[in-house]
Design an enzyme around this catalytic site. Structure first.
Site, PDB file in Angstrom:
ATOM      1  N   CYS A  86      27.908  16.957 -14.969  1.00  0.00           N
ATOM      2  CA  CYS A  86      27.411  15.552 -14.880  1.00  0.00           C
ATOM      3  C   CYS A  86      26.793  15.175 -16.720  1.00  0.00           C
ATOM      4  CB  CYS A  86      26.251  16.274 -14.327  1.00  0.00           C
ATOM      5  SG  CYS A  86      25.988  14.041 -13.190  1.00  0.00           S
ATOM      6  N   GLU A  90      29.240  22.425  -8.422  1.00  0.00           N
ATOM      7  CA  GLU A  90      28.478  24.003  -8.658  1.00  0.00           C
ATOM      8  C   GLU A  90      27.870  23.981  -6.989  1.00  0.00           C
ATOM      9  OE1 GLU A  90      27.593  21.582 -10.462  1.00  0.00           O
ATOM     10  OE2 GLU A  90      25.554  21.718 -10.608  1.00  0.00           O
ATOM     11  N   HIS A 133      29.043  17.656  -9.484  1.00  0.00           N
ATOM     12  CA  HIS A 133      28.566  18.870  -9.188  1.00  0.00           C
ATOM     13  C   HIS A 133      29.440  19.776  -8.451  1.00  0.00           C
ATOM     14  CE1 HIS A 133      24.545  17.777 -11.828  1.00  0.00           C
ATOM     15  NE2 HIS A 133      24.577  16.849 -10.913  1.00  0.00           N
TER      16      HIS A 133
HETATM   17  N1  GLN Z   1      21.237  12.166 -16.601  1.00  0.00           N
HETATM   18  C1  GLN Z   1      22.257  11.331 -16.284  1.00  0.00           C
HETATM   19  C2  GLN Z   1      22.079  11.072 -15.548  1.00  0.00           C
HETATM   20  O1  GLN Z   1      20.919  10.406 -14.457  1.00  0.00           O
HETATM   21  C3  GLN Z   1      23.183  13.194 -15.681  1.00  0.00           C
HETATM   22  C4  GLN Z   1      21.364  13.021 -14.612  1.00  0.00           C
HETATM   23  C5  GLN Z   1      22.817  15.001 -13.861  1.00  0.00           C
HETATM   24  O2  GLN Z   1      23.442  15.629 -14.611  1.00  0.00           O
HETATM   25  N2  GLN Z   1      22.866  14.919 -12.987  1.00  0.00           N
HETATM   26  O3  GLN Z   1      23.321  10.415 -15.175  1.00  0.00           O
END
Ligand code: GLN
Length: 529
Positions: free
Chosen positions: A380, A508, A506
């Site tokens: 992410c 995970e 994600h």
């Molecule tokens: N801050 C980044 C976004 O909002 C990544 C978010 C995250 O890693 N969950 O896109």
């Protein structure tokens, strides 16, 4: 008809009620029952999405895009259950719906009260959310004795009476503190906690006692608890600390908890076969090789905020028969003291995150992994950082950045997509939940997943800016997966590197000990070479 297990906790918080609920579900599922778990959270927030990970640990995201408590992660990891928006509700949600109904005039003429209006709303949500299951485990967050959880406990009292013994039971989890001077585990806090439950009208049908020290919870102790807490001796279950959480189903099954539950519920199902869990525990305990993974992040003081990530790495360790040595490295520390902390590390992982604290340190970590050919996995925010690093250091787009960290950057390689630009309400602006991605063949991503269409969970606002796809691809960046309409970049990788991959989602959240996620498994494998 659904049978109910109500799970409460006493004496102190953080006893592992969520894990115990998950472990009970695992055994029951193993016996062929259709099990559901629901978590009731006493806080006023409508969902945990707006809470700091420092306060609440990880925000777990379900397929249907609900941002929930991390206990739901345990439930999914121990079972084949798919959690949904119906698997969790908070005091805030309950009051919000009752107050909305009051505003619409649905209680006209009546005084709206905790009993019966709030309690009815709680009972309705429990029953409606669990109808499809043979057994539903309802876990109440917080500790008995807290003001906040009273409406939940009162609802359970009513439900237990309405459903009748044989259809609904309660399990109370407590701590037996150890006193060094007496060399004894003490039962008094448990007695008091059960007494508090009784004051509310709830009799614990089972007590699960946690003890932190490796002292046997003797027959004498159990008899004392049985006598003072008004329940049969054999319903006092013990849960000493285990070396891995995945031992918990085995521990509870050894004490025949599943058998005792099914007898009360008058249900007849095949016996449990916990060989999978035995194998998992064996791998975790007996793997000889160790690999050290550096997780470069912001919330390093509170590893609870990376719960699913830690577990996914453990699962990948099981798959590769290695022990995972996790080293949490503060990205600010790298900013201030350089990349020394990254020496002697077998793999570098940059997890999700929000806000610009420590971002430059993370960029340095990616650069270090890319240039020194250290296996790298970006998740992410980790992918966004990898894109920024590549844009700056390889494509020479000076000071390229995400508009999350610098809204005036000349090269906004990560940006809010147009369709999202007019949204300002922080509670509902993210791409949340499961979305499909299409993987390009002949990529590392394809080697890992061995399939073209995948589905993974998302939780982010910003995306790879399509305006920079061309130039970054010309400079060698490989876009190895996108959304089916090719509008959103989902995975990137680079050539001439043993393992360098970053994903916008994600992974995970979908890893289980008996079904390790291929991305983590591949990453750990690469660190062993
Ligand atoms: N801050 C980044 C976004 O909002 C990544 C978010 C995250 O890693 N969950 O896109």
């Amino acid at each position: 008809m659904t049978k109910y297990i109500f799970m409460t906790g006493g004496v102190v918080s953080s006893l592992g009620k969520g894990l115990t609920s998950a472990a009970i579900a695992a055994i029951l599922e193993n016996r062929g029952l259709k099990v559901g778990i629901m978590k009731l959270d006493p806080y006023i927030n409508v969902d945990p999405g707006t809470m700091s990970p420092f306060q609440h640990g990880e925000v777990f995201v379900t397929d249907d895009g609900t941002e929930t408590d991390l206990d739901l992660g345990h439930y999914e990891r121990f079972t084949n259950l798919v959690m949904t928006k119906n698997s969790n509700f908070t005091t805030g949600q309950v009051y919000l719906s009752v107050i909305n109904r009051e505003r619409r005039g649905e209680y006209l003429g009546k005084t709206v009260q905790v009993i019966p209006h709030i309690t009815n709303e709680i009972k309705d949500r429990i029953i409606k959310g669990t109808q499809e299951f043979d057994i539903a485990i309802i876990e109440v967050g917080g500790t008995v004795g807290d003001i906040e959880s009273l409406p939940f406990l009162e609802s359970i009292r009513q439900l237990k009476r309405e459903l009748g013994y044989g259809n609904a039971i309660s399990i109370h989890m407590t701590l037996l503190p150890y006193l060094k001077a007496a060399n004894e585990l003490k039962t008094k806090p448990t007695q008091n906690s059960v007494r508090q439950l009784m004051q509310i009208g709830l009799q614990a049908d089972f007590i699960v006692c946690r003890a932190e020290v490796d002292i046997e919870i003797t027959r004498k102790i159990k008899e004392k608890i049985s006598l003072f807490c008004n329940l049969p001796y054999q319903n006092v279950i013990t849960a000493n600390d285990v070396s891995t959480i995945y031992e918990l189903p085995i521990l509870l099954h050894q004490q025949k908890l599943d058998e005792k539950l099914l007898t009360i519920f008058n249900l007849d199902y095949p016996l449990a076969d916990l060989q999978v869990w035995e194998d998992i525990v064996d791998k975790i305990k007996n793997s000889k090789v160790t690999t050290t993974i550096g997780v470069v992040g912001k919330y390093v003081e509170l590893t609870e905020s990376y719960k699913s990530l830690n577990e996914a790495l453990t699962h990948a360790g099981i798959k590769n028969s290695v022990k995972i040595n996790l080293k949490f490295i503060s990205s600010e520390d790298i900013e201030n003291n350089g990349i020394d902390a990254l020496k002697d590390i077998d793999g570098i992982l940059i997890p999700g995150g929000f806000g610009n604290r420590g971002v430059e340190g993370k960029i340095l970590a990616v650069k270090f992994a890319r240039e020194n050919k250290i296996p790298f996995l970006g998740i992410c925010l980790g992918m966004q950082i990898a894109v920024i690093e590549y844009a700056r250091d390889v494509a020479k787009l000076k000071d390229a950045n995400s508009t999350e960290f610098n809204s005036k950057t000349d090269y906004p390689v990560i940006d809010i997509m147009y369709s999202q630009k007019d949204i300002t309400d922080k509670g509902a602006t993210m791409r949340l939940g499961a979305y499909p991605s299409i993987i390009k063949e002949e990529t590392l991503a394809y080697n890992i997943y061995e399939q073209i269409e995948i589905s993974e969970r998302h939780r982010h606002r910003y995306e790879f800016n399509n305006g920079y796809r061309d130039i970054l691809e010309k400079n060698g960046l490989i876009i190895s997966a996108t959304s089916p309409d090719n509008q959103l970049v989902e995975m990137i990788e680079i050539k001439e590197h043993p393992f360098f991959i970053a994903v916008q989602f994600h992974p995970e959240f979908k890893s289980k000990p008996f079904l390790p996620h291929p991305l983590f498994a591949g990453f750990i494998k690469a660190t062993l070479k």
